[in-house]
Design an enzyme around this catalytic site. Structure first.
Site, PDB file in Angstrom:
ATOM      1  N   ASN A   1      63.300  -3.921  59.151  1.00 14.13           N
ATOM      2  CA  ASN A   1      62.844  -5.048  59.966  1.00 14.13           C
ATOM      3  C   ASN A   1      61.782  -4.519  60.925  1.00 14.13           C
ATOM      4  O   ASN A   1      62.106  -3.826  61.881  1.00 14.13           O
ATOM      5  CB  ASN A   1      64.045  -5.623  60.737  1.00 14.13           C
ATOM      6  CG  ASN A   1      63.632  -6.679  61.744  1.00 14.13           C
ATOM      7  OD1 ASN A   1      62.508  -7.190  61.705  1.00 14.13           O
ATOM      8  ND2 ASN A   1      64.535  -7.009  62.669  1.00 14.13           N
ATOM      9  N   TRP A   2      60.524  -4.862  60.643  1.00 13.61           N
ATOM     10  CA  TRP A   2      59.420  -4.308  61.449  1.00 13.61           C
ATOM     11  C   TRP A   2      59.299  -5.017  62.793  1.00 13.61           C
ATOM     12  O   TRP A   2      58.503  -4.621  63.620  1.00 13.61           O
ATOM     13  CB  TRP A   2      58.107  -4.426  60.681  1.00 13.61           C
ATOM     14  CG  TRP A   2      58.041  -3.575  59.438  1.00 13.61           C
ATOM     15  CD1 TRP A   2      59.011  -2.752  58.928  1.00 13.61           C
ATOM     16  CD2 TRP A   2      56.928  -3.460  58.526  1.00 13.61           C
ATOM     17  NE1 TRP A   2      58.575  -2.132  57.788  1.00 13.61           N
ATOM     18  CE2 TRP A   2      57.304  -2.550  57.507  1.00 13.61           C
ATOM     19  CE3 TRP A   2      55.650  -4.033  58.480  1.00 13.61           C
ATOM     20  CZ2 TRP A   2      56.436  -2.211  56.456  1.00 13.61           C
ATOM     21  CZ3 TRP A   2      54.798  -3.698  57.429  1.00 13.61           C
ATOM     22  CH2 TRP A   2      55.192  -2.793  56.442  1.00 13.61           C
ATOM     23  N   LYS A   3      60.015  -6.095  62.976  1.00 13.31           N
ATOM     24  CA  LYS A   3      59.943  -6.907  64.204  1.00 13.31           C
ATOM     25  C   LYS A   3      58.478  -7.252  64.514  1.00 13.31           C
ATOM     26  O   LYS A   3      57.681  -7.346  63.594  1.00 13.31           O
ATOM     27  CB  LYS A   3      60.610  -6.153  65.370  1.00 13.31           C
ATOM     28  CG  LYS A   3      61.989  -5.604  65.002  1.00 13.31           C
ATOM     29  CD  LYS A   3      62.784  -5.222  66.199  1.00 13.31           C
ATOM     30  CE  LYS A   3      64.042  -4.518  65.750  1.00 13.31           C
ATOM     31  NZ  LYS A   3      65.080  -4.527  66.744  1.00 13.31           N
TER      32      LYS A   3
ATOM     33  N   HIS B   1      68.800 -13.327  63.175  1.00 10.77           N
ATOM     34  CA  HIS B   1      68.768 -12.017  63.849  1.00 10.77           C
ATOM     35  C   HIS B   1      69.147 -12.224  65.319  1.00 10.77           C
ATOM     36  O   HIS B   1      68.794 -13.233  65.922  1.00 10.77           O
ATOM     37  CB  HIS B   1      67.370 -11.405  63.727  1.00 10.77           C
ATOM     38  CG  HIS B   1      67.314  -9.983  64.179  1.00 10.77           C
ATOM     39  ND1 HIS B   1      67.256  -9.631  65.513  1.00 10.77           N
ATOM     40  CD2 HIS B   1      67.361  -8.820  63.478  1.00 10.77           C
ATOM     41  CE1 HIS B   1      67.246  -8.308  65.601  1.00 10.77           C
ATOM     42  NE2 HIS B   1      67.307  -7.783  64.396  1.00 10.77           N
TER      43      HIS B   1
ATOM     44  N   GLU C   1      67.953 -11.079  67.940  1.00 11.68           N
ATOM     45  CA  GLU C   1      66.821 -11.321  68.855  1.00 11.68           C
ATOM     46  C   GLU C   1      66.386 -12.781  68.794  1.00 11.68           C
ATOM     47  O   GLU C   1      65.948 -13.352  69.790  1.00 11.68           O
ATOM     48  CB  GLU C   1      65.664 -10.354  68.531  1.00 11.68           C
ATOM     49  CG  GLU C   1      65.987  -8.952  69.028  1.00 11.68           C
ATOM     50  CD  GLU C   1      65.335  -7.815  68.258  1.00 11.68           C
ATOM     51  OE1 GLU C   1      64.374  -8.053  67.507  1.00 11.68           O
ATOM     52  OE2 GLU C   1      65.820  -6.669  68.413  1.00 11.68           O
TER      53      GLU C   1
ATOM     54  N   GLU D   1      75.379  -6.567  62.696  1.00 12.59           N
ATOM     55  CA  GLU D   1      74.528  -5.884  63.671  1.00 12.59           C
ATOM     56  C   GLU D   1      75.072  -6.103  65.076  1.00 12.59           C
ATOM     57  O   GLU D   1      74.705  -7.085  65.740  1.00 12.59           O
ATOM     58  CB  GLU D   1      73.107  -6.444  63.609  1.00 12.59           C
ATOM     59  CG  GLU D   1      72.416  -6.262  62.292  1.00 12.59           C
ATOM     60  CD  GLU D   1      70.915  -6.118  62.463  1.00 12.59           C
ATOM     61  OE1 GLU D   1      70.390  -5.103  62.038  1.00 12.59           O
ATOM     62  OE2 GLU D   1      70.299  -7.007  63.063  1.00 12.59           O
TER      63      GLU D   1
ATOM     64  N   GLY E   1      68.440  -1.314  68.877  1.00  4.70           N
ATOM     65  CA  GLY E   1      67.337  -0.777  69.673  1.00  4.70           C
ATOM     66  C   GLY E   1      67.790   0.044  70.866  1.00  4.70           C
ATOM     67  O   GLY E   1      66.992   0.356  71.749  1.00  4.70           O
TER      68      GLY E   1
ATOM     69  N   SER F   1      70.538   0.813  65.371  1.00  7.43           N
ATOM     70  CA  SER F   1      70.179   2.222  65.602  1.00  7.43           C
ATOM     71  C   SER F   1      70.496   3.118  64.403  1.00  7.43           C
ATOM     72  O   SER F   1      70.966   4.235  64.583  1.00  7.43           O
ATOM     73  CB  SER F   1      70.841   2.739  66.877  1.00  7.43           C
ATOM     74  OG  SER F   1      70.394   1.997  67.994  1.00  7.43           O
TER      75      SER F   1
ATOM     76  N   GLY G   1      65.773  -1.252  62.125  1.00 11.09           N
ATOM     77  CA  GLY G   1      64.691  -1.750  62.978  1.00 11.09           C
ATOM     78  C   GLY G   1      63.711  -0.637  63.307  1.00 11.09           C
ATOM     79  O   GLY G   1      62.850  -0.282  62.499  1.00 11.09           O
ATOM     80  N   GLY G   2      63.888  -0.041  64.468  1.00 10.74           N
ATOM     81  CA  GLY G   2      62.946   0.964  65.003  1.00 10.74           C
ATOM     82  C   GLY G   2      62.541   2.038  64.004  1.00 10.74           C
ATOM     83  O   GLY G   2      61.346   2.357  63.881  1.00 10.74           O
TER      84      GLY G   2
END
Ligand code: PEP
Length: 256
Positions: A9-11, A102, A104, A174, A180, A220, A241-242
């Protein structure tokens, strides 16, 4: 036998110029030692560019099987919904997966279970494969209510969706406190939740559907913890993600 599935997930990162270079870099270095399913989920603005690069790269090297997902979509077909993107628009672009719900989106943009449910139905109607995200806050976990909370989310999100439809579904557990933050759930805690989710799917649908359902862990995930998370019996992959926007890290996670 479930095939593990790792999605990045590149956000809101990597504009389309950077995304082209990034996916080219991934393709040049790509090895899939575990022979698993892989997807990347760029921003809307980078979707088409990434799809075109991957079409090109996989024509040169048939081993490059990286699918593309979107990070969100709206549930209506078309109309006066300024700023939204429809399932048909994604499908026409060549998108295969779509992340729905998600944390977010839930925490920052008012996404609720009712809209998640409508989006899931719309995704299935358009033959898109949703990655449904569920997760609890730190407060819910500390109060000891995490499992009840997640199973309630699952029941609301999947309301009135049939067993045939959910054959294309992936669920990503998640925990919000792990996203994150650099703090991942222990493999045991993550597995306990994934197992509980599978149990709920078995009750709602059937043991066979539950057995075939891909359940990812997200929060993470890095190259240093991917292997132990993936070794757990009910964890079938990861939503990353990151670490998914660092080529070497993402490739190392794929080859856990
Ligand atoms: C995510 O965005 O779905 C996620 C799990 O992020 P991170 O890996 O950065 O915690």
């Amino acid at each position: 036998m479930r095939t593990p599935f790792i999605a990045g997930n590149w956000k809101m990162n990597l504009n389309h110029n950077v995304a082209i270079k990034f996916i080219e870099d991934i393709s040049y270095k790509f090895e899939n030692k575990n022979n698993i399913k892989i997807a990347v989920c760029p921003s809307f603005t980078s979707l088409r560019s990434v799809i075109l690069v991957l079409e090109d790269e996989s024509a040169k090297n048939a081993n490059i099987k990286i699918k593309v997902g979107a990070q969100n979509m709206y549930f209506e077909e078309s109309g006066a919904y300024t700023g939204e993107v429809s399932p048909e628009m994604l499908k026409t672009l060549g998108v295969e997966y779509v992340i729905i719900g998600h944390s977010e989106r839930r925490e920052l943009f008012g996404e609720i279970d009712e809209s998640v449910n409508k989006k899931l139905k719309a995704a299935f109607n358009h033959d898109l494969k949703p990655i449904l995200c569920v997760g609890e806050t730190l407060k819910v976990r500390e109060e000891g209510n995490a499992i009840d909370y997640i199973l309630m989310q699952i029941r609301k999100d999947l309301k009135d969706i049939s067993g045939i439809e959910i054959s294309g579904l992936t669920i990503a557990y998640e925990p919000i406190w792990a996203i994150g933050t650099g703090k991942n759930a222990t493999p045991q805690d993550a597995n306990e939740m994934c197992k509980a989710i599978r149990g709920e799917i078995s009750k709602l649908y059937s043991a066979e559907i539950a057995e075939n359902l891909i359940i990812q862990y997200g929060g993470s995930v890095k190259s240093s913890n991917a292997k132990e998370l993936m070794a757990m019996p009910d964890i079938d992959g990861a939503l990353v993600g990151g670490a998914s926007i660092k080529a070497d890290d993402f490739l190392a996670i794929i080859n856990y």
